[in-house]
Design a protein around this motif. Structure first.
Motif: not given
Length: 237
Positions: A29, A46-47, A50, A53-54, A204-206
């Motif tokens: 990334q 990044d924003r 994410l 991906e969600r 991972w942020a998720h």
């Protein structure tokens, strides 16, 4: 406070519990930010990634292929569909590097699993792309140490309920070990099972969970040994 009964089954997460994973995604990334620089700042990349991906989880699930398709979607949108061919080739190259990366076990994994053998039943529960996860399990050399291996599309209460039912044990005698509170801890506690978290160096942020932990948090995998007696009773329910 009543101490829980010793577990009869200990289940382990795969990525970032038994072997390194997220650090490789983060490295890619970082390179993706450079690739997107003509159109997006690193923070915006990044924003958007994410969020994409969600939104795509129900289409692509988890893993490298999902990450790659979501990255391509973000770059195409940011470039108004004018993404150069070399940039697409570079993205595909990054994806292949992730898929081909050697499996690197975390410290203490082999020793801990071997010490638990015969004392409890051992299960592996990991989520992600089915083919890639099975490749990593094979490359890890850990497969024969587990009575049962599950590669699941999602780790939620229904998934754990099915597994516990098929193992024919009471949820209270099931212990899940993993790095993610969202995937490895909270769904198991909801069922009345036991769970311990071993945080990984990067998440991972998720999978982030900001609430204070009300479950055991370990520093390293060898601490799991303290949850079972020296002589196990793996055959009882």
């Amino acid at each position: 406070m009543i101490e829980p009964a010793p577990p009869l089954v200990i289940a382990f997460d795969g990525d970032d519990t038994l072997w390194h994973s997220e650090v490789h995604f983060q490295a890619v990334q970082d390179r993706l930010r450079a690739l997107a620089a003509p159109w997006l700042s690193g923070e915006e990349l990044d924003r958007r990634l994410l969020a994409t991906e969600r939104a795509n989880l129900t289409r692509y699930g988890y893993g490298v292929k999902s990450f790659t398709l979501s990255s391509l979607e973000v770059l195409l949108d940011a470039s108004d569909g004018d993404l150069p061919g070399p940039a697409i080739g570079e993205l595909l190259g990054m994806a292949k590097e992730l898929l081909d990366h050697p499996v690197e076990l975390l410290d203490g994994v082999v020793e801990t699993l071997d010490s638990l053998a015969g004392r409890v039943r051992l299960v592996l529960i990991t989520k992600g792309d089915l083919f890639h996860q099975w490749c990593k399990i094979e490359a890890s050399g850990l497969g024969p140490r587990f009575e049962r291996t599950e590669v699941v599309p999602e780790k939620d209460p229904d998934t754990y309920r099915r597994i516990v039912t098929e193992l024919q044990i009471d949820p209270g005698r099931f212990l899940m070990v993993g790095n993610s509170a969202r995937s490895d801890i909270l769904p198991v506690l909801e069922l009345g099972g036991q769970a311990v978290q071993i945080p990984y160096e990067v998440t991972w942020a998720h999978e982030h969970h900001d609430d204070e932990a009300h479950w055991p948090v370990l520093e390293e995998i060898g601490e799991v040994l303290s949850y079972v007696p020296e002589t196990g009773a793996a055959g009882r329910r």
